[in-house]
Design an enzyme around this catalytic site. Sequence first.
Site, PDB file in Angstrom:
ATOM      1  N   LYS A 114       0.820  -1.209   0.000  1.00 41.52           N
ATOM      2  CA  LYS A 114       0.000   0.000   0.000  1.00 41.52           C
ATOM      3  C   LYS A 114       0.854   1.260   0.000  1.00 41.52           C
ATOM      4  CE  LYS A 114      -4.210  -1.775   2.183  1.00 41.52           C
ATOM      5  NZ  LYS A 114      -5.073  -1.675   3.366  1.00 41.52           N
ATOM      6  N   LYS A 197      -9.524  -9.607 -10.091  1.00 43.10           N
ATOM      7  CA  LYS A 197     -10.592  -9.613  -9.095  1.00 43.10           C
ATOM      8  C   LYS A 197     -11.557  -8.460  -9.360  1.00 43.10           C
ATOM      9  CE  LYS A 197     -10.074  -8.637  -4.724  1.00 43.10           C
ATOM     10  NZ  LYS A 197      -9.759  -8.460  -3.313  1.00 43.10           N
ATOM     11  N   LYS A 200     -13.240  -2.429  -6.276  1.00 45.33           N
ATOM     12  CA  LYS A 200     -13.529  -1.001  -6.330  1.00 45.33           C
ATOM     13  C   LYS A 200     -12.405  -0.231  -7.027  1.00 45.33           C
ATOM     14  CE  LYS A 200     -16.895   1.267  -4.457  1.00 45.33           C
ATOM     15  NZ  LYS A 200     -18.228   0.737  -4.244  1.00 45.33           N
TER      16      LYS A 200
END
Length: 330
Positions: A114, A197, A200
């Site tokens: 991240k 996948k 969002k």
Amino acid sequence: VDRPRVLSGIQPTAGSFHLGNYLGAVRQWVALQQTHDAFYMVVDLHAITVPQDPKELRANTRLAAAQLLAAGLDPDRCTLFVQSHVPEHAQLGWVMNCLTGFGEASRMTQFKDKSSKQGTDSTTVGLFTYPILQVADILLYQANAVPVGEDQRQHLELTRDLANRFNTRYAPTFTVPDPYIVKETAKIVDLQEPTIKMSKSASSPKGIVNLLDEPKASAKKIKSAVTDADTVIRFDEKEKPGVSNLLTIYCALTGTGITELEQAYEGKGYGALKTDLAERFVEWVTPFRERTHEYLGDPETLDAVLAKGAQKARAVAAETLAAAYENIGL
Ligand code: ADP
Ligand code: NA
């Protein structure tokens, strides 16, 4: 209660849940409340590790709670609450911060992923210690099992390490939880790019089915899902990821087995499968949307449910925190 205790959380940042969130996580939560003493929370403290608009954060927290209730969480059967309503999370989080090695925290691979995307200047220390707050989330409830995906396994290992460390260094205080890697969890892929996948952040608007969107628009997306050049309806995630995804969704929404579906669609084209699935989806999602909007339109009831959940959660969390403070000399 002698049912084993589980704890799980979901981020409020997502706005509308998508089909992957529902079939991959929320549906299991609904099932687990029957067999377990389940604690479920909307993790708003985790959400602020990245910048949030205050109004949106508050609205998204309520939206997540409304959708969880609409999906079938029963406040009489489980404990549903908002993380920040239970101050013990932040309090035990600090204790756990002081028990964690800097090197140990630095080895968390999810943080590396991240933060490398964000750059060090916009990465907060909160994001760095996020897994340690997660440890507190779990240990506060003396959870026996934590339903997590494969990507959370390392954080659960940290939880086990810190629980053991505290118990050994001070006094037995925490239950050491087992990972409960949910195996039958459906992994839903993007409708347009079936190799990634449904998500969002990565999906294009046509590739993702958001549950609160107009059902007709979602039906259209399902009908134009990318499949393959072949015509045979067969479950094969490697060779036929698009078709397999549709079968997975169909199976999860209706309870029909994959083999049964393959037989039912033998000799029929992809169009028939897509049209039928779109119909099944609309049948399922229509009442889901109605229930979500009922909760959102009745803020007093929603607040009362969350207040009662926080009260139930605090009864457990306060007892654990008191024991931890006592044993550490605070
Ligand atoms: P997103 O990837 O869209 O940001 P989150 O990471 O917030 O979704 O995931 C919330 C929950 O939904 C997690 O438990 C996650 O494992 C599950 N989930 C998300 N996307 C999928 C998917 N495509 N298939 C199955 N489960 C998913
Ligand atoms: Na994600």
